[in-house]
Each structure stands twice: as structure tokens, then as C-alpha cells.
Design a protein around this motif. Structure first.
Motif, PDB file in Angstrom:
ATOM      1  N   ALA A   1       1.012  -1.043   0.172  1.00 40.48           N
ATOM      2  CA  ALA A   1      -0.015  -0.069   0.066  1.00 40.48           C
ATOM      3  C   ALA A   1       0.813   0.799  -0.324  1.00 40.48           C
ATOM      4  O   ALA A   1       1.054   2.140  -1.036  1.00 40.48           O
ATOM      5  CB  ALA A   1      -0.955   0.132   1.105  1.00 40.48           C
ATOM      6  N   LEU A   2       2.119   0.958   0.790  1.00 41.11           N
ATOM      7  CA  LEU A   2       2.945   2.043   0.638  1.00 41.11           C
ATOM      8  C   LEU A   2       3.558   2.671  -0.175  1.00 41.11           C
ATOM      9  O   LEU A   2       3.671   3.489  -1.218  1.00 41.11           O
ATOM     10  CB  LEU A   2       4.344   2.330   1.886  1.00 41.11           C
ATOM     11  N   ASP A   3       3.929   1.303  -1.136  1.00 42.67           N
ATOM     12  CA  ASP A   3       4.377   1.089  -2.678  1.00 42.67           C
ATOM     13  C   ASP A   3       3.730   2.152  -3.655  1.00 42.67           C
ATOM     14  O   ASP A   3       4.069   3.474  -4.094  1.00 42.67           O
ATOM     15  CB  ASP A   3       4.488  -0.106  -2.724  1.00 42.67           C
ATOM     16  N   ARG A   4       2.230   2.350  -3.481  1.00 46.53           N
ATOM     17  CA  ARG A   4       1.228   3.026  -4.013  1.00 46.53           C
ATOM     18  C   ARG A   4       0.839   4.526  -3.757  1.00 46.53           C
ATOM     19  O   ARG A   4       0.903   5.178  -4.368  1.00 46.53           O
ATOM     20  CB  ARG A   4      -0.157   2.170  -4.391  1.00 46.53           C
ATOM     21  N   LEU A   5       1.366   4.581  -2.404  1.00 50.04           N
ATOM     22  CA  LEU A   5       0.867   6.218  -2.077  1.00 50.04           C
ATOM     23  C   LEU A   5       2.110   6.886  -2.298  1.00 50.04           C
ATOM     24  O   LEU A   5       1.625   8.228  -2.411  1.00 50.04           O
ATOM     25  CB  LEU A   5       0.672   5.887  -0.583  1.00 50.04           C
ATOM     26  N   ALA A   6       3.342   6.357  -2.323  1.00 54.22           N
ATOM     27  CA  ALA A   6       4.491   6.966  -2.563  1.00 54.22           C
ATOM     28  C   ALA A   6       4.446   7.214  -4.193  1.00 54.22           C
ATOM     29  O   ALA A   6       5.758   7.452  -4.127  1.00 54.22           O
ATOM     30  CB  ALA A   6       6.166   6.516  -1.612  1.00 54.22           C
ATOM     31  N   SER A   7       3.604   6.045  -4.943  1.00 57.68           N
ATOM     32  CA  SER A   7       4.249   6.332  -6.299  1.00 57.68           C
ATOM     33  C   SER A   7       3.387   7.024  -6.818  1.00 57.68           C
ATOM     34  O   SER A   7       2.088   7.333  -6.787  1.00 57.68           O
ATOM     35  CB  SER A   7       4.276   5.158  -6.867  1.00 57.68           C
ATOM     36  N   ASP A   8       4.364   8.261  -7.837  1.00 59.31           N
ATOM     37  CA  ASP A   8       2.955   8.518  -9.129  1.00 59.31           C
ATOM     38  C   ASP A   8       1.835   8.004  -9.587  1.00 59.31           C
ATOM     39  O   ASP A   8       2.285   6.364 -10.242  1.00 59.31           O
ATOM     40  CB  ASP A   8       3.949   9.680 -10.350  1.00 59.31           C
ATOM     41  N   ASP A   9       0.678   8.234 -10.021  1.00 58.70           N
ATOM     42  CA  ASP A   9      -0.371   7.272 -10.844  1.00 58.70           C
ATOM     43  C   ASP A   9       0.104   8.192 -11.822  1.00 58.70           C
ATOM     44  O   ASP A   9       1.422   8.308 -12.745  1.00 58.70           O
ATOM     45  CB  ASP A   9      -1.546   7.998 -10.749  1.00 58.70           C
ATOM     46  N   GLU A  10      -0.882   8.115 -13.451  1.00 62.43           N
ATOM     47  CA  GLU A  10      -0.611   8.044 -15.097  1.00 62.43           C
ATOM     48  C   GLU A  10      -0.792   9.356 -14.447  1.00 62.43           C
ATOM     49  O   GLU A  10       0.001  10.013 -16.176  1.00 62.43           O
ATOM     50  CB  GLU A  10      -2.068   7.121 -15.306  1.00 62.43           C
TER      51      GLU A  10
END
Length: 226
Positions: A149-158
């Protein structure tokens, strides 16, 4: 302050509103303001402290002290400065001096290093360096199960947006703290700036007289020791 002194004094004074420590060389007095950041979900009871923009999901390591699964309050100690004339030093703003996860609402009888599996920190008058490495001037608490979940939150979306950066940017000029929940898993992460920036920062676990964890505190070396 050496490790032995830290164990005796603990970190309670880091989380009390008001003046703290000795004045700086320029005569400024540090003042603490405690901010509550909401609750952190620990569904496995395995707490991780890390730089949220550096740690990979597979590399996340929880502390060996495991608590009962549940939700636990998180607070941060914010330090601002009063100059020699008793006026706030608005140029410096505030720094996040320490962050705490409270497990039990009771005082700690002792403090020891919070370590991950395979780590061993001898209790010496001069403590060897331990803690997690920060390279983005940001630290965080999260459950081991929330690593993805952290990896998603700390990454840029499209669209190039980053939930964690946006949340931090909305508070304190980017210093946080911020409590952000991942929509897919429902798990959350509490993030904050780390004192003066990058470095290696230790987390300590406070225990009661029965030896049970009552709190985890990460120290960002902002508060001047007396």
C-alpha cells in the motif's frame, strides 16, 4: 547524551507542550507543540519505521517487538523557536523532532532500541549508530502488511500525482505530518519530515514494568539535550 542517560530519562518530555532543552548558541529557546495525527492500523501488530520514498515492499522490515493487532494513536513532537526577545522565529517555522506510536496509555519504565530481525545493539555508554536511513527527508510508520500500500501511495499515478507527496505538501509547507489511507487495501501510513533532513534515525521502544511495549518513538535529533 549517551545511551545510558537516554534510557534513564526516556522520551516523555519530548511530548509535553512548552519549552524544552537548553537555549541554542544564538539564545533561542526551543518550544514543543504536540500534534495528534490520528490512528495507525496495525493488522499484524508488526510495526515498520522507514523512509517511505526509499523502502521497497520486499525490503520492509518490522521491529521484533510485536503488539496486539489493532489501531494505535500516533503523535509528533513539533519544535519551534523563540528568540532572545521572546518572539517566535518565523523564519525557521517548525521541525518534526520526534514521532510516537502509543501502544498503551501508561508511562514507560525503560527504553531500549527497537530492532529488526538479526539486529543487535549493545547497551554501551556510547551508542553505536542504529536506526533507519532517510534519503528523502521523510520518515513513516506503517504495518508490515501495508508495504505494498505504501508503494502505491508513494508512487506517481498516470497523471503524475503522488498521494503521499500531496498529503505532506498540504501540511506545514511539506513537512507534514500526514495520515494517508490506501484506497485499495484500506491500510494507512503516517508520514512526516525528519528533523533537519536526511540521516540515520533511531527508534526506541518503551516498556512497562511487565516488559510489555507501551510506545515506539523515533528521535530526529532536533531537541537540545539539557
Amino acid at each position: 547524551m549517551g545511551a545510558v542517560e537516554l534510557i534513564r530519562s526516556g522520551f516523555e518530555r519530548f511530548f509535553v507542550d512548552g519549552p524544552v532543552g537548553k537555549p541554542t548558541g544564538g539564545g533561542e529557546q526551543q518550544v514543543i507543540s504536540v500534534r495528534q495525527v490520528g490512528e495507525l492500523a496495525l493488522p499484524t501488530g508488526r510495526l515498520v519505521a522507514a523512509d517511505p520514498f526509499v523502502v521497497w515492499p520486499d525490503d520492509a522490515e518490522a521491529f521484533t517487538d510485536v503488539v496486539e493487532p489493532g489501531r494505535y494513536p500516533v503523535s509528533v513532537s513539533l519544535v519551534s523557536y523563540i528568540d532572545g526577545d521572546g518572539l517566535p522565529d518565523e523564519r525557521q517555522g517548525y521541525r518534526v523532532a520526534a514521532a510516537r506510536v502509543t501502544v498503551k496509555d501508561e508511562p514507560a519504565y525503560s527504553w531500549r532500541p527497537a530492532v529488526t530481525a538479526g539486529e543487535h545493539v549493545p547497551m554501551l555508554p556510547v551508542m553505536p549508530e542504529f536506526g533507519y536511513e532517510v534519503k528523502s527527508s521523510t520518515g513513516a510508520f506503517f504495518d508490515l502488511a501495508a508495504a505494498s500500500a505504501l508503494d502505491r501511495l508513494a508512487s506517481d499515478d498516470e497523471a503524475g500525482n503522488c498521494d503521499l507527496i500531496d498529503a505532506l505538501g498540504a501540511v506545514g509547507g511539506g513537512r507534514g505530518p500526514a495520515n494517508v489511507t490506501d484506497a485499495r487495501s484500506g491500510l494507512n501510513v503516517v508520514a512526516f519530515s525528519t528533523g533537519w533532513g536526511d540521516g540515520v534515525y533511531p527508534t526506541w521502544v518503551g516498556r512497562n514494568t511487565a516488559g510489555d511495549p507501551v510506545a515506539f518513538v523515533t528521535d530526529f535529533f532536533v531537541i537540545n539535550r539539557v
